[in-house]
Scaffold this motif. Structure first.
Motif, short mmCIF file in Angstrom:
data_model
loop_
_atom_site.label_atom_id
_atom_site.label_comp_id
_atom_site.label_asym_id
_atom_site.label_seq_id
_atom_site.Cartn_x
_atom_site.Cartn_y
_atom_site.Cartn_z
N ALA A 188 19.02 51.63 55.49
CA ALA A 188 18.89 51.93 54.07
C ALA A 188 17.72 52.86 53.82
O ALA A 188 16.87 53.08 54.68
CB ALA A 188 18.71 50.63 53.29
N ILE A 189 17.68 53.38 52.61
CA ILE A 189 16.58 54.21 52.16
C ILE A 189 15.87 53.49 51.02
O ILE A 189 16.50 53.11 50.03
CB ILE A 189 17.08 55.58 51.68
N ASN A 190 14.59 53.28 51.19
CA ASN A 190 13.77 52.69 50.13
C ASN A 190 13.37 53.83 49.18
O ASN A 190 12.33 54.46 49.35
CB ASN A 190 12.54 52.01 50.72
N LEU A 191 14.21 54.08 48.20
CA LEU A 191 14.02 55.25 47.33
C LEU A 191 12.68 55.22 46.60
O LEU A 191 12.09 56.27 46.32
CB LEU A 191 15.17 55.34 46.32
N ALA A 192 12.19 54.01 46.31
CA ALA A 192 10.91 53.91 45.60
C ALA A 192 9.78 54.52 46.43
O ALA A 192 8.82 55.08 45.88
CB ALA A 192 10.61 52.46 45.28
N LEU A 344 23.30 57.64 64.10
CA LEU A 344 23.48 57.71 62.65
C LEU A 344 22.63 58.86 62.11
O LEU A 344 23.15 59.85 61.65
CB LEU A 344 23.09 56.41 61.95
N GLY A 345 21.31 58.71 62.22
CA GLY A 345 20.40 59.74 61.72
C GLY A 345 19.89 59.38 60.34
O GLY A 345 20.63 59.49 59.35
N ILE A 346 18.65 58.94 60.26
CA ILE A 346 18.06 58.56 58.98
C ILE A 346 17.64 59.76 58.16
O ILE A 346 17.58 59.72 56.92
CB ILE A 346 16.87 57.60 59.20
N VAL A 347 17.36 60.89 58.84
CA VAL A 347 16.83 62.07 58.15
C VAL A 347 17.81 62.62 57.10
O VAL A 347 17.38 62.94 55.98
CB VAL A 347 16.44 63.16 59.17
N MET A 352 18.99 63.53 51.36
CA MET A 352 19.89 63.34 50.21
C MET A 352 19.23 62.46 49.15
O MET A 352 19.41 62.69 47.95
CB MET A 352 21.21 62.74 50.68
N GLY A 353 18.46 61.46 49.59
CA GLY A 353 17.74 60.63 48.65
C GLY A 353 16.74 61.41 47.83
O GLY A 353 16.42 61.04 46.69
N THR A 414 24.39 54.70 45.96
CA THR A 414 25.60 53.86 45.97
C THR A 414 25.82 53.18 47.32
O THR A 414 26.13 51.98 47.38
CB THR A 414 26.84 54.72 45.65
N GLU A 415 25.61 53.93 48.41
CA GLU A 415 25.98 53.44 49.73
C GLU A 415 24.81 53.00 50.62
O GLU A 415 25.00 52.17 51.50
CB GLU A 415 26.78 54.52 50.48
N PHE A 416 23.62 53.56 50.38
CA PHE A 416 22.54 53.35 51.35
C PHE A 416 21.22 52.92 50.71
O PHE A 416 20.16 53.12 51.28
CB PHE A 416 22.31 54.64 52.16
N ALA A 417 21.28 52.33 49.53
CA ALA A 417 20.06 51.87 48.87
C ALA A 417 19.56 50.58 49.53
O ALA A 417 20.34 49.83 50.12
CB ALA A 417 20.31 51.64 47.38
N LEU A 418 18.28 50.32 49.40
CA LEU A 418 17.66 49.17 50.06
C LEU A 418 18.23 47.85 49.56
O LEU A 418 18.42 46.91 50.34
CB LEU A 418 16.15 49.21 49.84
#
Length: 465
Positions: A188-192, A344-347, A352-353, A414-418
């Protein structure tokens, strides 16, 4: 869900996609009221994510004074396995009792961790034996017991999860003895953590400000990341006088490949007629500075003392800081992601985030994250294709680029939020703990024999190599 006590076991808590997963896993569980402790064999406060050094997370380093990281620069996997067993012993005998042990990357300690009487969840980023060289007869003989060990110990976990459908299909082919089908749990991506503005007076950030538009590559300095492709693509661009390729990523003085590959990339760029510069890590020691390309510049004490970088075609930023990452992502016109068949690749998710279009190889995990033509472009891994895609994004109007950025942000939310990741993880854990966990006495004996035999090998190699 009941509140649990969770131990997370990870070999090296540095800077990378796997380490970001560990940090975000700990944060997401902690935010939901679970007790979380991270165990690791190495944690350098100068080379790690902020949450692991500022007290946000409980990080415990288990050092093995008897087992080195390698023997004369060899036997890395052997030493890593032995040191991981020492870490497993620490977890299993800790006064704190855990309900769940989340094991990341390395499966070898799983049988010993089962003596903690906790349920074991193993997160497999990619089968290790597929990433190790098996070219020569010696390499195949050396790796054979470790490849078998990886498969057998992986099967001892109560639940196995992988980061993508690509890894799931690879896992089933790589481990034919295992009948289990791992569940897919993308990171996931911690958008905060990304929606922050770096301090304006930070000289490390000021070093990266430039009048040119930036094209950003973020990867560890490893050859398998194929970073030279980004340099080749830049060299082919017709109107590149207004562009700067920023190559940022994990760089560790303890890893010879990191040092060698940075020098190789610098030489490669200069061989193509591109000017280069390297921004030294702020915390780099005098010894570390000697390992950088000779054209490095140090971060001054004050932002006003920073020299301009407008004449640079390629800027290398090894071991970048959190504030530098935030600035680079906020100012990049696009992010290029060059690995082939990446797990996968987190970058791409980070980009995108941050509403930045992505150019990635049309293989592996990025095919599951990047939507071609909507959030970026998937290309054949050739300089021509990457150059064409970069040119397309650079020439977009601001409205077109903003629309592509918005689409990327919406996809991540939508798909990768924490929060979505935490919900899926809790569901997997809830299913897992419904069934009793068992301790394998046979594996305990086998692991003991393995320790004795490999210790003897280390002794002999240290004496005769």
């Amino acid at each position: 869900m009941q509140k649990l006590s969770v131990a997370i076991v990870h070999p090296n808590l540095g800077i990378g996609g796997a380490e970001r997963l560990v940090v975000d896993t700990a944060l997401s569980l902690q935010q939901r009221g679970h007790r979380v402790v991270i165990y690791t064999m190495h944690h350098d406060p100068a080379h790690c994510f902020e949450e692991t050094r500022d007290g946000t997370l409980d990080v415990r380093v288990v050092r093995s004074w008897l087992i080195p990281e390698s023997v004369n620069g060899r036997l890395h996997i052997l030493c890593t396995v032995l040191r991981s067993l020492g870490m497993a012993r620490r977890v299993a005998t800790d006064r704190e009792q855990y309900d769940v042990v989340f094991v990341d990357q390395l499966s070898a300690p799983i049988p010993l961790l089962k003596y903690a009487h906790a349920h074991i969840l193993f997160y497999c980023h990619f089968p290790d034996y597929l990433q190790a060289p098996h070219t020569t007869l010696w390499q195949r003989l050396y790796r054979a017991p470790f490849d078998l060990l990886e498969e057998l110990t992986t099967g001892e976990a109560d639940q196995i999860v992988v980061n993508s459908k690509f890894t799931q299909s690879t896992f089933r082919n790589a481990f034919p003895r295992l009948s289990v089908v791992p569940r897919v749990l993308p990171p996931a991506i911690n958008l905060a953590a990304y929606d922050t503005t770096p301090p304006a007076d930070d000289p490390a950030v000021a070093m990266l400000r430039m009048p040119r538009q930036s094209v950003l590559s973020i990867n560890r300095f490893e050859r398998k990341k194929n970073i030279a492709l980004a340099i080749d693509a830049l060299a082919l661009l017709q109107n590149r006088s207004d562009l700067c390729l920023v190559v940022a990523g994990g760089w560790d003085v303890r890893v010879p490949e990191n040092i060698e590959y940075l020098h190789e990339l610098d030489a490669h760029a200069r061989s193509l007629g591109l000017s280069t510069r390297t921004v030294a890590p702020r915390s780099a020691s005098s010894q570390a500075l000697k390992l950088l390309p000779s054209n490095y510049v140090r971060v001054p004490a004050f932002a006003d003392d920073v020299k301009t970088t407008d004449s640079v075609d390629v800027l290398f930023v090894p071991s970048f800081s959190e504030s530098q990452r935030a600035h680079l992502l906020a100012t990049a016109r696009c992010v290029v992601y060059t690995p082939i068949n990446e797990h996968l690749g987190i970058v791409p998710l980070e980009a995108m985030g941050m509403r930045v279009p992505v150019v990635a190889a049309d293989s592996g995990g990025p095919c599951e994250t990047v939507v071609h033509g909507k959030t970026g472009y998937l290309c054949q891994p050739t300089a021509e294709d990457f150059s064409s895609a970069i040119s397309r994004i650079i020439s977009m109007s601001e409205d077109q680029r903003s629309e592509m950025g918005r689409a990327g942000r919406e996809r991540v939310e939508t798909e990768f939020a924490l929060d979505a990741y935490a919900t899926k993880l809790e569901g997997i854990i809830s299913d897992m703990i419904q069934y009793p966990t068992t301790v394998s006495a046979i594996f305990g004996v086998l692991m003991t024999l393995f320790i004795i035999c490999t210790s003897a090998v280390i002794f002999l190699c240290a004496r005769y190599l």
